[in-house]
Design a protein around this motif. Sequence first.
Motif, PDB file in Angstrom:
ATOM      1  N   GLU A 117     -13.896  35.669  -6.059  1.00  0.00           N
ATOM      2  CA  GLU A 117     -15.336  36.086  -5.825  1.00  0.00           C
ATOM      3  C   GLU A 117     -16.027  34.877  -5.005  1.00  0.00           C
ATOM      4  N   GLY A 118     -15.413  33.689  -5.245  1.00  0.00           N
ATOM      5  CA  GLY A 118     -15.818  32.271  -4.658  1.00  0.00           C
ATOM      6  C   GLY A 118     -14.982  31.215  -4.955  1.00  0.00           C
ATOM      7  N   PRO A 119     -15.126  30.294  -4.568  1.00  0.00           N
ATOM      8  CA  PRO A 119     -14.282  29.196  -4.646  1.00  0.00           C
ATOM      9  C   PRO A 119     -13.983  28.587  -6.065  1.00  0.00           C
ATOM     10  N   THR A 120     -15.019  29.122  -7.025  1.00  0.00           N
ATOM     11  CA  THR A 120     -14.566  28.821  -8.537  1.00  0.00           C
ATOM     12  C   THR A 120     -15.012  29.963  -9.351  1.00  0.00           C
ATOM     13  N   GLU A 273      -4.657  41.419  -1.399  1.00  0.00           N
ATOM     14  CA  GLU A 273      -5.948  42.073  -2.138  1.00  0.00           C
ATOM     15  C   GLU A 273      -6.339  40.982  -3.041  1.00  0.00           C
ATOM     16  N   LEU A 274      -6.295  39.837  -2.708  1.00  0.00           N
ATOM     17  CA  LEU A 274      -6.905  38.770  -3.552  1.00  0.00           C
ATOM     18  C   LEU A 274      -8.099  38.244  -3.244  1.00  0.00           C
ATOM     19  N   GLY A 275      -8.678  38.752  -2.091  1.00  0.00           N
ATOM     20  CA  GLY A 275     -10.056  38.183  -1.914  1.00  0.00           C
ATOM     21  C   GLY A 275     -10.298  36.792  -1.142  1.00  0.00           C
ATOM     22  N   HIS A 278     -13.458  35.506   0.159  1.00  0.00           N
ATOM     23  CA  HIS A 278     -14.511  35.043  -0.504  1.00  0.00           C
ATOM     24  C   HIS A 278     -14.651  33.615  -0.745  1.00  0.00           C
ATOM     25  N   ALA A 279     -13.403  33.067  -0.830  1.00  0.00           N
ATOM     26  CA  ALA A 279     -13.132  31.592  -1.274  1.00  0.00           C
ATOM     27  C   ALA A 279     -13.153  30.792  -0.228  1.00  0.00           C
ATOM     28  N   GLY A 280     -13.153  31.500   1.246  1.00  0.00           N
ATOM     29  CA  GLY A 280     -13.017  30.408   2.270  1.00  0.00           C
ATOM     30  C   GLY A 280     -11.802  30.151   2.640  1.00  0.00           C
ATOM     31  N   THR A 298      -7.010  24.565   1.777  1.00  0.00           N
ATOM     32  CA  THR A 298      -8.276  23.898   2.643  1.00  0.00           C
ATOM     33  C   THR A 298      -9.456  23.767   1.777  1.00  0.00           C
ATOM     34  N   VAL A 299      -9.419  24.590   0.760  1.00  0.00           N
ATOM     35  CA  VAL A 299     -10.327  24.547  -0.326  1.00  0.00           C
ATOM     36  C   VAL A 299     -10.188  23.640  -1.367  1.00  0.00           C
ATOM     37  N   PRO A 300     -10.444  22.255  -1.590  1.00  0.00           N
ATOM     38  CA  PRO A 300      -9.839  21.443  -2.243  1.00  0.00           C
ATOM     39  C   PRO A 300      -9.559  21.707  -3.957  1.00  0.00           C
ATOM     40  N   ASN A 301     -10.549  22.625  -4.523  1.00  0.00           N
ATOM     41  CA  ASN A 301     -10.205  22.931  -5.790  1.00  0.00           C
ATOM     42  C   ASN A 301      -9.350  24.000  -5.970  1.00  0.00           C
TER      43      ASN A 301
END
Length: 473
Positions: A117-120, A273-275, A278-280, A298-301
Amino acid sequence: MTTFDLVVIGSGPAGQRAAVQAAKLGKRVAMIERRQDVGGVCINTGTIPSKTLREAVLDLSGLRQRALYGEEFRPVQVSVEALLRRTDIVMRREREVVRAQLGRNGVELLDGDGFLEGPTRVRVTGTEGTRVLEARFIAIAVGTIPGIPPGIQVDHEGVLTSDDILSLRQLPRTLAVVGAGVIGLEYATIFAALGIQVTLLDMRETLLEMVDREIVEALTNQARDLGVTLRLGEMVAGIERSGDQQIVALKSGKRFASQMVMVSAGRLGATDELGLKHAGLAADARGRLAVNQNYQTTVPNIYAIGDVIGFPALASTSMEQGRMAACHMFGVPTHSVPELFPYGIYAIPEVAWVGASEHELTRQSVPYETGVARYKEIARGQILGDDHGMLKLIVHLQTRRILGVWCLGTQATELVHIGQAVMALGGTLEYFIDSVFNYPTLAECYKVAALDGYNKLRILGPSPAGASATPGT
């Protein structure tokens, strides 16, 4: 909302190792698994069942004994039930081991689908409802699904993928395998060992381009001896059912019938189906995620590990990627040597290697010589009834450093680790010449191959004075 230091999506080898490593560092870890059983593709449809099936085939078909006692040592019939009984036992025990390890290390195992749903933030939807997790780090270890070429319809009965093998109701009389990669070749030789007429097709003109050519030639000959018909340079135009047969049409105009077809045309990352957006994140055309040397996306975390990042897509390397990624997340120094990762193909016969091949070194203009030992010259090979196995050492012409080890035959995937250890420690040909190996063992191949290489090098004279100790210079 529950907060974790690490949320791992997928419980295959990469996810397991990342979760356990982070837990051992004192971190709070959650693992999400959508399957009813833990272990990912490795335990449930891939590595463990296929390798266990191979062992069952070798035992029940009498193939190991036929070399010694002749064709009369052949069971009348091998049933699917007998073959799969062993795989069921091993798979069940491996799942128990994984669950026990996760529980022992305090990893919280969540059943359900993971969605970014987002990067975290990760949403978990399962039979017990929906739960949202907040994560400092996320590791994507979702593995892969079979790739299906255009124009082929899989019905999971007459036309199936490698994931369907464990659902077979009966063994076919004839089998066509579409795709001569590692998985296709393994299953082609396994089924051929049961006396099934196997046709192996691939659009490429040569088998296993990453494997040393001498090894490929020997493997090809043994596959043909098992009864595998090779159709290379062929593309499938379509497959139609006719009674209990599948009619395979090739783009070259040829057609042939087979009772069953197995499609093994590569695998795709299970990321649809992982979305990801939404995490960029975004996957490539084959569902794979790009990572840097630390397995960061590309999203460091957010890290990606295992088969979902592509080559080499092995259980062993996936485990190492999981360990490395978890250590990097939490600032723990670590070290690995990818150039010395061993590779194994569990066909009949086995193939294993570490280091470079002859054609790679030739392309790089690295001077080398080879030493070869053949199982038929080794007492243990005679005892095992393996007259066709071989081990090849590739040695730098000047420094005598071991540049590559190639094995074909019984226990090749075990035997290669001796060479791996010597290469990691900078060993030369002299190590094997000066060492004593138990007799009779297959490990003796190393000494025989080293002496073979030494005799070739001796004719050329001593190594030039001041030769560099670095291969390739």
